[in-house]
Each structure stands twice: as C-alpha cells, then as structure tokens.
Design a protein around this motif. Structure first.
Motif, PDB file in Angstrom:
ATOM      1  N   TYR A  60     -18.488   9.514 -36.824  1.00  0.00           N
ATOM      2  CA  TYR A  60     -17.490   9.727 -37.859  1.00  0.00           C
ATOM      3  C   TYR A  60     -16.174  10.167 -37.214  1.00  0.00           C
ATOM      4  O   TYR A  60     -15.223   9.427 -37.181  1.00  0.00           O
ATOM      5  CB  TYR A  60     -17.983  10.716 -38.910  1.00  0.00           C
ATOM      6  N   ILE A  61     -16.123  11.359 -36.671  1.00  0.00           N
ATOM      7  CA  ILE A  61     -14.979  11.831 -35.879  1.00  0.00           C
ATOM      8  C   ILE A  61     -15.480  12.206 -34.476  1.00  0.00           C
ATOM      9  O   ILE A  61     -14.977  11.730 -33.495  1.00  0.00           O
ATOM     10  CB  ILE A  61     -14.275  13.038 -36.545  1.00  0.00           C
ATOM     11  N   GLY A  62     -16.476  13.031 -34.393  1.00  0.00           N
ATOM     12  CA  GLY A  62     -17.019  13.435 -33.102  1.00  0.00           C
ATOM     13  C   GLY A  62     -16.079  14.380 -32.372  1.00  0.00           C
ATOM     14  O   GLY A  62     -14.962  14.643 -32.798  1.00  0.00           O
ATOM     15  N   ASN A  63     -16.555  14.893 -31.260  1.00  0.00           N
ATOM     16  CA  ASN A  63     -15.752  15.851 -30.491  1.00  0.00           C
ATOM     17  C   ASN A  63     -15.631  15.461 -29.027  1.00  0.00           C
ATOM     18  O   ASN A  63     -15.449  16.309 -28.163  1.00  0.00           O
ATOM     19  CB  ASN A  63     -16.343  17.262 -30.629  1.00  0.00           C
ATOM     20  N   ASP A  64     -15.721  14.159 -28.744  1.00  0.00           N
ATOM     21  CA  ASP A  64     -15.670  13.699 -27.352  1.00  0.00           C
ATOM     22  C   ASP A  64     -14.292  13.192 -26.935  1.00  0.00           C
ATOM     23  O   ASP A  64     -14.130  12.647 -25.856  1.00  0.00           O
ATOM     24  CB  ASP A  64     -16.718  12.611 -27.108  1.00  0.00           C
ATOM     25  N   GLY A  65     -13.295  13.354 -27.790  1.00  0.00           N
ATOM     26  CA  GLY A  65     -11.940  12.938 -27.465  1.00  0.00           C
ATOM     27  C   GLY A  65     -11.610  11.502 -27.846  1.00  0.00           C
ATOM     28  O   GLY A  65     -10.445  11.112 -27.834  1.00  0.00           O
ATOM     29  N   ILE A  66     -12.612  10.713 -28.175  1.00  0.00           N
ATOM     30  CA  ILE A  66     -12.393   9.306 -28.534  1.00  0.00           C
ATOM     31  C   ILE A  66     -11.556   9.202 -29.809  1.00  0.00           C
ATOM     32  O   ILE A  66     -10.588   8.442 -29.876  1.00  0.00           O
ATOM     33  CB  ILE A  66     -13.745   8.570 -28.704  1.00  0.00           C
ATOM     34  N   ALA A  67     -11.941   9.941 -30.842  1.00  0.00           N
ATOM     35  CA  ALA A  67     -11.205   9.895 -32.118  1.00  0.00           C
ATOM     36  C   ALA A  67      -9.769  10.360 -31.924  1.00  0.00           C
ATOM     37  O   ALA A  67      -8.839   9.779 -32.498  1.00  0.00           O
ATOM     38  CB  ALA A  67     -11.902  10.750 -33.166  1.00  0.00           C
ATOM     39  N   LYS A  68      -9.587  11.378 -31.102  1.00  0.00           N
ATOM     40  CA  LYS A  68      -8.235  11.888 -30.868  1.00  0.00           C
ATOM     41  C   LYS A  68      -7.359  10.833 -30.200  1.00  0.00           C
ATOM     42  O   LYS A  68      -6.212  10.612 -30.598  1.00  0.00           O
ATOM     43  CB  LYS A  68      -8.296  13.166 -30.032  1.00  0.00           C
ATOM     44  N   GLU A  69      -7.893  10.163 -29.185  1.00  0.00           N
ATOM     45  CA  GLU A  69      -7.098   9.141 -28.505  1.00  0.00           C
ATOM     46  C   GLU A  69      -6.810   7.956 -29.426  1.00  0.00           C
ATOM     47  O   GLU A  69      -5.682   7.462 -29.481  1.00  0.00           O
ATOM     48  CB  GLU A  69      -7.810   8.647 -27.242  1.00  0.00           C
ATOM     49  N   ALA A  70      -7.817   7.492 -30.165  1.00  0.00           N
ATOM     50  CA  ALA A  70      -7.616   6.361 -31.063  1.00  0.00           C
ATOM     51  C   ALA A  70      -6.614   6.705 -32.173  1.00  0.00           C
ATOM     52  O   ALA A  70      -5.757   5.886 -32.523  1.00  0.00           O
ATOM     53  CB  ALA A  70      -8.947   5.924 -31.662  1.00  0.00           C
ATOM     54  N   THR A  71      -6.698   7.907 -32.693  1.00  0.00           N
ATOM     55  CA  THR A  71      -5.753   8.351 -33.729  1.00  0.00           C
ATOM     56  C   THR A  71      -4.341   8.390 -33.177  1.00  0.00           C
ATOM     57  O   THR A  71      -3.401   7.908 -33.815  1.00  0.00           O
ATOM     58  CB  THR A  71      -6.157   9.742 -34.269  1.00  0.00           C
ATOM     59  N   LYS A  72      -4.184   8.939 -31.988  1.00  0.00           N
ATOM     60  CA  LYS A  72      -2.858   9.011 -31.371  1.00  0.00           C
ATOM     61  C   LYS A  72      -2.286   7.605 -31.165  1.00  0.00           C
ATOM     62  O   LYS A  72      -1.104   7.367 -31.439  1.00  0.00           O
ATOM     63  CB  LYS A  72      -2.919   9.761 -30.045  1.00  0.00           C
ATOM     64  N   MET A  89      -3.831  -6.152 -27.680  1.00  0.00           N
ATOM     65  CA  MET A  89      -4.582  -4.915 -27.838  1.00  0.00           C
ATOM     66  C   MET A  89      -3.683  -3.733 -27.504  1.00  0.00           C
ATOM     67  O   MET A  89      -2.904  -3.773 -26.561  1.00  0.00           O
ATOM     68  CB  MET A  89      -5.811  -4.910 -26.932  1.00  0.00           C
ATOM     69  N   ILE A  90      -3.829  -2.690 -28.297  1.00  0.00           N
ATOM     70  CA  ILE A  90      -3.134  -1.429 -28.039  1.00  0.00           C
ATOM     71  C   ILE A  90      -4.090  -0.598 -27.195  1.00  0.00           C
ATOM     72  O   ILE A  90      -5.193  -0.273 -27.640  1.00  0.00           O
ATOM     73  CB  ILE A  90      -2.802  -0.711 -29.353  1.00  0.00           C
ATOM     74  N   LYS A  91      -3.683  -0.264 -25.974  1.00  0.00           N
ATOM     75  CA  LYS A  91      -4.603   0.382 -25.035  1.00  0.00           C
ATOM     76  C   LYS A  91      -4.250   1.831 -24.758  1.00  0.00           C
ATOM     77  O   LYS A  91      -3.090   2.176 -24.566  1.00  0.00           O
ATOM     78  CB  LYS A  91      -4.626  -0.375 -23.702  1.00  0.00           C
ATOM     79  N   GLY A  92      -5.284   2.634 -24.688  1.00  0.00           N
ATOM     80  CA  GLY A  92      -5.194   3.997 -24.220  1.00  0.00           C
ATOM     81  C   GLY A  92      -5.932   4.084 -22.898  1.00  0.00           C
ATOM     82  O   GLY A  92      -6.073   3.079 -22.190  1.00  0.00           O
ATOM     83  N   LYS A  93      -6.426   5.281 -22.552  1.00  0.00           N
ATOM     84  CA  LYS A  93      -7.190   5.442 -21.321  1.00  0.00           C
ATOM     85  C   LYS A  93      -8.655   5.067 -21.501  1.00  0.00           C
ATOM     86  O   LYS A  93      -9.249   4.440 -20.637  1.00  0.00           O
ATOM     87  CB  LYS A  93      -7.081   6.884 -20.825  1.00  0.00           C
ATOM     88  N   LYS A  94      -9.246   5.470 -22.650  1.00  0.00           N
ATOM     89  CA  LYS A  94     -10.661   5.213 -22.909  1.00  0.00           C
ATOM     90  C   LYS A  94     -10.896   4.159 -23.977  1.00  0.00           C
ATOM     91  O   LYS A  94     -11.917   3.482 -23.966  1.00  0.00           O
ATOM     92  CB  LYS A  94     -11.359   6.501 -23.358  1.00  0.00           C
ATOM     93  N   VAL A  95      -9.982   4.073 -24.938  1.00  0.00           N
ATOM     94  CA  VAL A  95     -10.180   3.162 -26.067  1.00  0.00           C
ATOM     95  C   VAL A  95      -8.967   2.281 -26.288  1.00  0.00           C
ATOM     96  O   VAL A  95      -7.865   2.589 -25.832  1.00  0.00           O
ATOM     97  CB  VAL A  95     -10.497   3.925 -27.378  1.00  0.00           C
ATOM     98  N   GLY A  96      -9.227   1.201 -27.002  1.00  0.00           N
ATOM     99  CA  GLY A  96      -8.159   0.307 -27.414  1.00  0.00           C
ATOM    100  C   GLY A  96      -8.325  -0.041 -28.874  1.00  0.00           C
ATOM    101  O   GLY A  96      -9.399   0.145 -29.460  1.00  0.00           O
TER     102      GLY A  96
END
Length: 178
Positions: A99-111, A1-8
């Motif tokens: 879809y994208i949202g504005n809670d930072g999840i999409a940004k972290e997953a995209t990064k 798994m590729i892990k970030g702080k909130k999502v993987g």
C-alpha cells in the motif's frame, strides 16, 4: 519513463491490466478507493480504454522496480483541470500488499510524480481525497510531503457499517515547504 534511483514511472500498457486489477481488488486496499466494488477484467479494460481517450487530462503510470523491471504499483495525476492547473493524485504500492510501506519506494515514486506534475506539466496544485480511516496515507502525505488539509466532506464514505469523512488534502507548488 520517469526514472529515480530505485523506481521508475512508465505508461500503463494493456499487459498491466491483470496485475492492476489484482491489486485494486485487494480487500484492504479497496475500502480506501472511491471505487469500492470488485473489478472484473472487463471493468479494467473499460478503464484502460477511457484512459486512452482522455490522455490530455489523465496521466496514469505503473511504478516499476528499475532493477527487476517488475511492476510494483500504480500512480497518477488525474482529472487535470488545465484552467486552475490542478490534478487529483492517485497512488498505491500493490506489490506484496505494501500500500505505502516503509522501504522508501513509495517516497521516491511520490516525489517523482509530484516533480513531474509541478515541473513538467506546470501544475499549480496536486490534491487528493482520503478517507479519515486511511491513516497510513494521511500520515505519509502530510508528514513526508507537507500536504495540507483543505477541507472535510462529512459522511462521504460508508464502510464497516458506518459513515466516515473524506479529507481533502493538497500541495501547492510554491508553498511546498510551508
């Protein structure tokens, strides 16, 4: 798994197909995808089988909330061309129809996926095709990640009784900040 702080990002499993199909069939999402028809479970199974046979050119992931382990979206680097080192970027958050949202999840997953593509797969370019009415994704990828418009495919989509242009956007590894 590729892990970030909130999502993987983890590999797609057969057990994910039902939720992926549910998300892909959300009417508000479906108009933004190249495959606009409603998908059956058989369609989803066929897609998964194809994915397994083409692992060398298609890297598809389920986005997972690390706290709950719950699947919340899907992302991928697809149709990889190993000669020019490019991949088509696929992405959405299906959970709660964000879809994208504005809670930072999409940004972290995209990064995470962009970093994986450039730093692990050694890609040179990550590109995507978005329809001109998909302003949420156009704004997100251009403003948050500096994707640049490469071109326009005129009248490349038919939605709501009219033709729309497709926008081709890309991010070049060594030019991400330009």
């Amino acid at each position: 798994m590729i892990k970030g702080k909130k999502v993987g990002l983890r590999a797609v499993e057969k057990e994910d197909l039902s939720i992926l199909r549910t998300w892909r069939n959300i009417v508000e999402f479906r108009k933004n995808f190249r495959e606009v028809r409603e998908l059956s479970l058989a369609d989803q199974d066929a897609w998964f089988d194809h994915l397994q046979k083409t692992k060398h050119i298609n890297y598809m992931f389920v986005i997972v909330d690390l706290d709950t382990k719950k699947p919340i979206g899907a992302a991928g680097l697809l149709y990889i061309n190993w000669i020019i080192r490019s991949a088509d970027f696929s992405f959405y958050i299906g959970d709660e129809k964000k879809y994208i949202g504005n809670d930072g999840i999409a940004k972290e997953a995209t990064k995470l996926l962009i970093d994986y593509g450039f730093n692990n797969l050694n890609l040179h370019k990550i590109w995507m095709e978005l329809y001109e009415f998909d302003s949420e994704k156009l704004d997100f990828f251009q403003n948050e990640f500096n994707f640049k418009q490469d071109g326009i495919l005129r009248d490349n989509c038919f939605e709501e009784g009219k033709y729309w242009n497709s926008m081709i956007l890309s991010l070049i590894k060594d030019k991400r900040d330009n």
